[in-house]
Scaffold this motif. Structure first.
Motif, PDB file in Angstrom:
ATOM      1  N   PRO A   1      32.167  22.982  55.658  1.00 56.56           N
ATOM      2  CA  PRO A   1      32.412  23.809  54.471  1.00 56.56           C
ATOM      3  C   PRO A   1      31.135  24.327  53.815  1.00 56.56           C
ATOM      4  O   PRO A   1      31.163  25.340  53.109  1.00 56.56           O
ATOM      5  N   GLN A   2      30.006  23.643  54.064  1.00 61.01           N
ATOM      6  CA  GLN A   2      28.742  24.077  53.453  1.00 61.01           C
ATOM      7  C   GLN A   2      28.309  25.458  53.922  1.00 61.01           C
ATOM      8  O   GLN A   2      27.453  26.101  53.295  1.00 61.01           O
ATOM      9  N   LEU A   3      28.881  25.963  55.035  1.00 62.42           N
ATOM     10  CA  LEU A   3      28.549  27.317  55.488  1.00 62.42           C
ATOM     11  C   LEU A   3      28.904  28.357  54.432  1.00 62.42           C
ATOM     12  O   LEU A   3      28.316  29.438  54.400  1.00 62.42           O
ATOM     13  N   ALA A   4      29.853  28.015  53.554  1.00 63.04           N
ATOM     14  CA  ALA A   4      30.254  28.950  52.504  1.00 63.04           C
ATOM     15  C   ALA A   4      29.136  29.198  51.508  1.00 63.04           C
ATOM     16  O   ALA A   4      29.147  30.200  50.783  1.00 63.04           O
ATOM     17  N   THR A   5      28.150  28.303  51.451  1.00 59.43           N
ATOM     18  CA  THR A   5      27.063  28.419  50.471  1.00 59.43           C
ATOM     19  C   THR A   5      25.777  28.952  51.096  1.00 59.43           C
ATOM     20  O   THR A   5      24.740  28.996  50.434  1.00 59.43           O
ATOM     21  N   VAL A   6      25.831  29.370  52.368  1.00 56.51           N
ATOM     22  CA  VAL A   6      24.661  29.907  53.062  1.00 56.51           C
ATOM     23  C   VAL A   6      24.733  31.425  53.050  1.00 56.51           C
ATOM     24  O   VAL A   6      25.804  32.007  53.238  1.00 56.51           O
ATOM     25  N   GLY A   7      23.596  32.075  52.818  1.00 55.51           N
ATOM     26  CA  GLY A   7      23.574  33.537  52.796  1.00 55.51           C
ATOM     27  C   GLY A   7      22.267  34.079  53.318  1.00 55.51           C
ATOM     28  O   GLY A   7      21.384  33.324  53.752  1.00 55.51           O
ATOM     29  N   GLY A   8      22.143  35.400  53.280  1.00 59.54           N
ATOM     30  CA  GLY A   8      20.919  36.020  53.781  1.00 59.54           C
ATOM     31  C   GLY A   8      20.702  37.412  53.214  1.00 59.54           C
ATOM     32  O   GLY A   8      21.648  38.178  53.021  1.00 59.54           O
TER      33      GLY A   8
ATOM     34  N   HIS B   1      34.851  35.031  47.506  1.00 62.94           N
ATOM     35  CA  HIS B   1      36.260  34.765  47.792  1.00 62.94           C
ATOM     36  C   HIS B   1      36.689  33.450  47.135  1.00 62.94           C
ATOM     37  O   HIS B   1      36.053  32.408  47.354  1.00 62.94           O
ATOM     38  N   THR B   2      37.783  33.492  46.384  1.00 63.79           N
ATOM     39  CA  THR B   2      38.265  32.315  45.664  1.00 63.79           C
ATOM     40  C   THR B   2      38.514  31.140  46.599  1.00 63.79           C
ATOM     41  O   THR B   2      38.252  29.989  46.257  1.00 63.79           O
ATOM     42  N   ARG B   3      38.980  31.416  47.803  1.00 62.46           N
ATOM     43  CA  ARG B   3      39.362  30.327  48.711  1.00 62.46           C
ATOM     44  C   ARG B   3      38.174  29.490  49.162  1.00 62.46           C
ATOM     45  O   ARG B   3      38.360  28.380  49.690  1.00 62.46           O
ATOM     46  N   PHE B   4      36.964  29.973  48.963  1.00 57.14           N
ATOM     47  CA  PHE B   4      35.791  29.204  49.353  1.00 57.14           C
ATOM     48  C   PHE B   4      35.053  28.619  48.155  1.00 57.14           C
ATOM     49  O   PHE B   4      34.108  27.859  48.328  1.00 57.14           O
ATOM     50  N   CYS B   5      35.489  28.973  46.940  1.00 54.94           N
ATOM     51  CA  CYS B   5      34.805  28.490  45.736  1.00 54.94           C
ATOM     52  C   CYS B   5      35.547  27.272  45.185  1.00 54.94           C
ATOM     53  O   CYS B   5      36.083  27.284  44.065  1.00 54.94           O
ATOM     54  N   ARG B   6      35.608  26.228  45.975  1.00 51.04           N
ATOM     55  CA  ARG B   6      36.361  25.024  45.608  1.00 51.04           C
ATOM     56  C   ARG B   6      35.877  23.845  46.426  1.00 51.04           C
ATOM     57  O   ARG B   6      34.992  23.990  47.278  1.00 51.04           O
TER      58      ARG B   6
ATOM     59  N   ASN C   1      29.712  21.613  47.246  1.00 44.34           N
ATOM     60  CA  ASN C   1      29.037  20.958  46.139  1.00 44.34           C
ATOM     61  C   ASN C   1      29.411  21.605  44.811  1.00 44.34           C
ATOM     62  O   ASN C   1      29.518  22.826  44.703  1.00 44.34           O
ATOM     63  N   GLY C   2      29.586  20.779  43.792  1.00 40.78           N
ATOM     64  CA  GLY C   2      30.006  21.264  42.491  1.00 40.78           C
ATOM     65  C   GLY C   2      29.081  22.291  41.881  1.00 40.78           C
ATOM     66  O   GLY C   2      29.522  23.149  41.107  1.00 40.78           O
ATOM     67  N   LYS C   3      27.793  22.248  42.215  1.00 39.66           N
ATOM     68  CA  LYS C   3      26.849  23.202  41.612  1.00 39.66           C
ATOM     69  C   LYS C   3      27.101  24.633  42.075  1.00 39.66           C
ATOM     70  O   LYS C   3      26.611  25.581  41.459  1.00 39.66           O
ATOM     71  N   PHE C   4      27.888  24.791  43.162  1.00 33.71           N
ATOM     72  CA  PHE C   4      28.198  26.127  43.669  1.00 33.71           C
ATOM     73  C   PHE C   4      29.556  26.642  43.189  1.00 33.71           C
ATOM     74  O   PHE C   4      29.903  27.787  43.446  1.00 33.71           O
ATOM     75  N   ARG C   5      30.315  25.803  42.514  1.00 35.93           N
ATOM     76  CA  ARG C   5      31.666  26.199  42.122  1.00 35.93           C
ATOM     77  C   ARG C   5      31.648  26.819  40.732  1.00 35.93           C
ATOM     78  O   ARG C   5      31.340  26.144  39.748  1.00 35.93           O
ATOM     79  N   VAL C   6      31.956  28.119  40.668  1.00 38.15           N
ATOM     80  CA  VAL C   6      31.971  28.803  39.377  1.00 38.15           C
ATOM     81  C   VAL C   6      33.366  28.688  38.772  1.00 38.15           C
ATOM     82  O   VAL C   6      34.362  28.590  39.503  1.00 38.15           O
TER      83      VAL C   6
ATOM     84  N   PRO D   1      36.975  29.456  37.425  1.00 36.03           N
ATOM     85  CA  PRO D   1      37.924  30.523  37.737  1.00 36.03           C
ATOM     86  C   PRO D   1      38.178  31.373  36.483  1.00 36.03           C
ATOM     87  O   PRO D   1      37.874  30.939  35.365  1.00 36.03           O
ATOM     88  N   PRO D   2      38.713  32.584  36.665  1.00 32.87           N
ATOM     89  CA  PRO D   2      39.129  33.156  37.952  1.00 32.87           C
ATOM     90  C   PRO D   2      37.999  33.955  38.612  1.00 32.87           C
ATOM     91  O   PRO D   2      37.134  34.495  37.932  1.00 32.87           O
TER      92      PRO D   2
END
Length: 374
Positions: free
Chosen positions: A139-146, A237-242, A246-251, A253-254
């Motif tokens: 699931p941590q892939l949701a917090t990786v970007g470029g 995407h909401t489905r990945f923000c949960r 890690n909690g520090k990445f969860r903004v 809702p909504p």
């Protein structure tokens, strides 16, 4: 162990790719070299002129990726600066140019702004699918970007596309004075830029926390500095923000619309005979060198080793900021190095207008990519 298997890949053929292994000094295959955590290709030829390339590692795992492609389509340069991990930059290096080729082929090889934009969006869709497929196991892939910076020379036009805060600077001759001016061609998307903060506020008028100042740095939702990227799907995407990220990445809702965008800013620049060279670099370089200083260094020295020279100049500045010698900084190992500077990628393209005007096709095709693992 200071060991680097397959630090750069090099292909100069119409079929499969070849690889060169660097074990110190210059390699006999492709002219690559290694100096500690610095890898370089001092000089080479492509369909638009000559290039110089260098990468220095600071993170435990290199998060920058890059490539130079040259063939019937023209010349394609990509600099991909990952954050949160290397996976997005690696994915972009694997797929963005492929999408660019396929989409331009649909239009009989013609390159347009739409060609590039579609290539970016297809890459974004592909990486989002990877995150979705691996959600339960990684699931941590949701917090990786470029961040992604692309330069494409087609016929006598340069297209520059950018997401994030990498930068391309043009060195342009000023008449017959012998001077070369530094002209930034890319638009950056970083919350520390006032216009970017206003853009975010306009897009999210009902969110007073869309940009937050923390420890003197503006961040989107108090988390990330860039406002556009590939990946970072937890902010799209909401489905990945949960949970389980890690909690520090969860903004809170909504999440009604993506907070970060994957649409690049694209500039179309007709090439002029006074356009001398282009410096493509991740933000690790520009943190320490101004546009003008970088152009001055390139124009005042031989072309060979230009990219390596810029990287070393940035490292000298980074060392000076910490009141230490460059020789001491050079001996600091990766991961610890990140406290002193970021991964830095530099590609310099020296423009040959005779080749560009004649529409010379690179034959055999040239493909150089930084490695996926080191």
């Amino acid at each position: 162990m200071n060991f680097l298997p397959r630090c750069l890949s090099y292909s100069k053929c119409s079929g499969g790719a070849g690889r060169s292994e660097i074990r110190g000094g210059e390699s006999s295959n492709g002219g690559f070299g290694k100096d500690g955590l610095l890898w370089f290709h001092d000089i080479g030829n492509c369909g638009s002129g000559e290039y110089s390339m260098a990468i220095v590692q600071a993170n435990q795992v290199l998060e920058d990726q890059s490539q130079i492609e040259s063939g019937p389509f023209g010349t394609f340069v990509g600099v991909y600066d990952g954050h949160g991990g290397p996976e997005t930059a690696r994915y972009v290096c694997d797929h963005l140019f492929r999408h660019f080729q396929a989409i331009s082929a649909e239009g009989n090889g013609v390159v347009t702004e739409e060609t590039i934009q579609r290539a970016f969006l297809e890459t974004e869709r592909g990486f989002t699918s990877v995150v979705s497929e691996n959600w339960h196991s990684r699931p941590q892939l949701a917090t990786v970007g470029g961040c992604c910076l692309v330069g494409a020379i087609y016929q006598q036009t340069l297209f520059v596309a950018n997401l994030g805060d990498s930068r391309v600077v043009l060195g342009k001759k000023v008449g017959n004075t012998g001077e070369i001016a530094a002209i930034q061609l890319s638009t950056e998307h970083n919350a520390n830029i006032e216009s970017v903060r206003w853009e975010l506020k306009d897009l999210h008028p009902n969110d007073p926390q869309i940009v937050v100042l923390r420890h003197g740095v503006w961040r989107v939702k108090g988390i990330i500095q860039v406002s556009r990227s590939i990946g970072d799907v937890y902010l799209k995407h909401t489905r990945f923000c949960r949970e389980p990220i890690n909690g520090k990445f969860r903004v809170p809702p909504p999440l009604n619309m993506p907070i970060l965008l994957a649409t690049p800013t694209i500039l179309k620049h007709p090439l002029h005979p006074n356009d001398s060279f282009l410096i493509f670099a991740s933000d690790g370089l520009w943190e320490h060198l101004s546009n003008e200083k970088a152009v001055e260094i390139v124009k005042s020295h031989p072309r060979k080793g230009s990219a390596k020279r810029l990287v070393k100049a940035a490292l000298h500045v980074a060392a000076k900021k910490r009141e230490m010698r460059y020789s001491d900084l050079r001996n600091i190992d990766k991961k610890v190095r990140r406290h002193f500077h970021d991964d830095i990628t530099v590609i310099i393209l020296f423009l040959n207008h005779d080749l560009i005007c004649r529409g010379v096709v690179q034959d055999p095709t040239l493909s150089i990519r930084s490695a996926l693992e080191h």
